[in-house]
Scaffold this active site. Structure first.
Site, mmCIF file in Angstrom:
data_model
loop_
_atom_site.group_PDB
_atom_site.id
_atom_site.type_symbol
_atom_site.label_atom_id
_atom_site.label_comp_id
_atom_site.label_asym_id
_atom_site.label_seq_id
_atom_site.Cartn_x
_atom_site.Cartn_y
_atom_site.Cartn_z
ATOM 1 N N VAL A 316 67.111 81.700 112.044
ATOM 2 C CA VAL A 316 65.780 81.551 112.948
ATOM 3 C C VAL A 316 64.337 80.899 112.728
ATOM 4 O O VAL A 316 64.325 82.191 112.353
ATOM 5 C CB VAL A 316 66.103 82.299 113.791
ATOM 6 N N PRO A 317 63.823 80.016 112.116
ATOM 7 C CA PRO A 317 62.270 79.719 112.080
ATOM 8 C C PRO A 317 61.340 80.073 112.101
ATOM 9 O O PRO A 317 60.126 79.040 112.353
ATOM 10 C CB PRO A 317 62.911 78.293 111.252
ATOM 11 N N CYS A 318 61.370 81.602 112.047
ATOM 12 C CA CYS A 318 59.697 82.102 112.638
ATOM 13 C C CYS A 318 58.560 81.692 111.970
ATOM 14 O O CYS A 318 57.240 81.608 112.225
ATOM 15 C CB CYS A 318 60.176 83.337 113.176
ATOM 16 N N HIS A 319 58.856 82.015 111.275
ATOM 17 C CA HIS A 319 57.720 81.036 109.761
ATOM 18 C C HIS A 319 57.099 79.588 110.114
ATOM 19 O O HIS A 319 56.607 79.460 109.260
ATOM 20 C CB HIS A 319 58.653 81.090 109.005
ATOM 21 N N ARG A 320 58.021 78.340 110.588
ATOM 22 C CA ARG A 320 56.971 77.486 111.374
ATOM 23 C C ARG A 320 56.581 77.805 112.683
ATOM 24 O O ARG A 320 55.783 76.823 113.028
ATOM 25 C CB ARG A 320 58.538 76.673 111.692
#
Ligand SMILES: [Zn+2]
Length: 354
Positions: A316-320
């Protein structure tokens, strides 16, 4: 973390003698050069008054040190040191083996170093880890229809009540309740960014966090409450898949994950997390853009908060999601990891080792 390290005299002696038993236990920051090293670094050893000891490369980075070029202390971060590998292999092959200190010594291991390593990497003692593995296995067997009594004895317990007590302590329910009861199996998965702690229920992956992440304890407690289940080190069918896909991701070959996820949270959090999963690989959005994308343009702050509550890093790419001015801003696993992930996804290989 630092207070769980051996005393500095022991550490300095290990540093001077390049004792590889201490690999994975500490790194050393050298104040005069601003560099941090493994215990076994072959560069000239600093004076005692010029060193500072850390439990992890991450801590040394946070204190402003950069990795030494000679011993490359960032490589294989968190992977088990060579001296420990045979023991881990033995445990994995048969979690029912008993290890007393004398058994460890017979294998040429110093029991106190084994303890430090387990405390650091699993936040529990070596014996507690073994017990948890055994109980986790027993849970699986009883759940699949085996009798409690037989399982107790085959798990190495001499009395049924001893087994039942330990079982309840670990899982929060009696062995006979294994059918209705739930557990979250946890394991560590090694990545170029250090070990990830993964958690799985029967339905899928419910946790993926860097082991040294701030708030990891809090996340585990929340998980505990949400799922009404204890986290116990062990095995899950979902872990094999996850390890393979993560390895593919880190080698740049995988752009999307195909693994069942269990995203328990409020409807609002669910909406935010679902939105995160729609941000394509290799691109970023600002918090504002993200709030707009999910139809909540006036809830930027709340969206940012729900991003931070994401329990499944990378997938779940919260880093994006980044700041409006392109600044990376917060990331639970640390900004250096966020930078690495974004560089990896944008194909900027040259940035990966800075
Ligand atoms: Zn070095």
């Amino acid at each position: 973390m630092q207070n769980s390290l051996p005393d500095s005299e022991t550490l300095y002696a290990a540093l001077v003698s390049k004792d590889d038993n201490f690999e994975g236990i500490f790194v050393v920051g050298v104040k005069t050069t601003g560099v941090f090293c493994r215990p076994t670094c072959t560069a000239r050893k600093p004076k005692r008054e010029n060193v500072e000891f850390f439990g992890s490369a991450h801590d040394a980075l946070l204190h402003g040190y950069r990795p030494c070029k000679v011993c490359a202390p960032m490589e294989h971060k968190g992977s088990a040191p060579d001296w420990l590998k045979p023991l881990l292999a033995e445990i994995t092959a048969d979690p029912l083996i008993r290890f007393k200190d004398s058994d460890l010594r017979r294998r040429g291991l110093d029991p106190s170093r084994v303890r430090y390593w387990f405390k650091r990497h699993h936040q529990m003692t070596f014996q507690a880890y073994l017990r948890a593995l055994r109980i986790g296995q027993a849970f699986g067997r009883i759940r699949h229809g085996e009798k409690v009594t037989g399982t107790a004895f085959e798990s190495g317990y001499e009395s049924l009540s001893g087994f039942a007590d330990q079982f309840k302590k670990t899982t929060g329910f009696a062995p006979s309740k294994s059918r209705e009861g739930r557990l979250i199996a946890t394991t560590r998965i090694l990545t170029p960014l250090g070990p990830l702690l993964a958690g799985a229920s029967a339905e899928g992956i419910c946790l993926l966090e860097f082991v040294d992440r701030r708030m990891l304890e809090t996340q585990l407690q929340r998980l505990n409450k949400l799922f009404k289940a204890e986290c116990v080190p062990g095995f899950s069918e979902h872990f094999d898949n996850l390890s393979v896909q993560l390895a593919e991701y880190f080698s740049g070959k995988r752009k999307e994950f195909d693994i069942p996820l269990v995203l328990s949270g409020t409807p609002f959090q669910q909406r935010v997390w679902a939105g995160l999963r729609k941000i394509p690989y290799g691109s970023t959005r600002s918090y504002k853009e993200q709030a707009e994308a999910i139809g909540l343009p006036s809830a930027v702050r709340a969206v940012a908060k729900a991003n931070g509550d994401n329990r499944i890093a990378i997938i779940v790419p919260c880093h994006r999601v980044i700041g409006a001015d392109g600044e990376l801003v917060g990331y639970g696993g640390g900004l250096w990891r966020k930078r690495f992930l974004l560089a990896l996804e944008s194909g900027q290989k040259s940035l990966l080792h800075t």
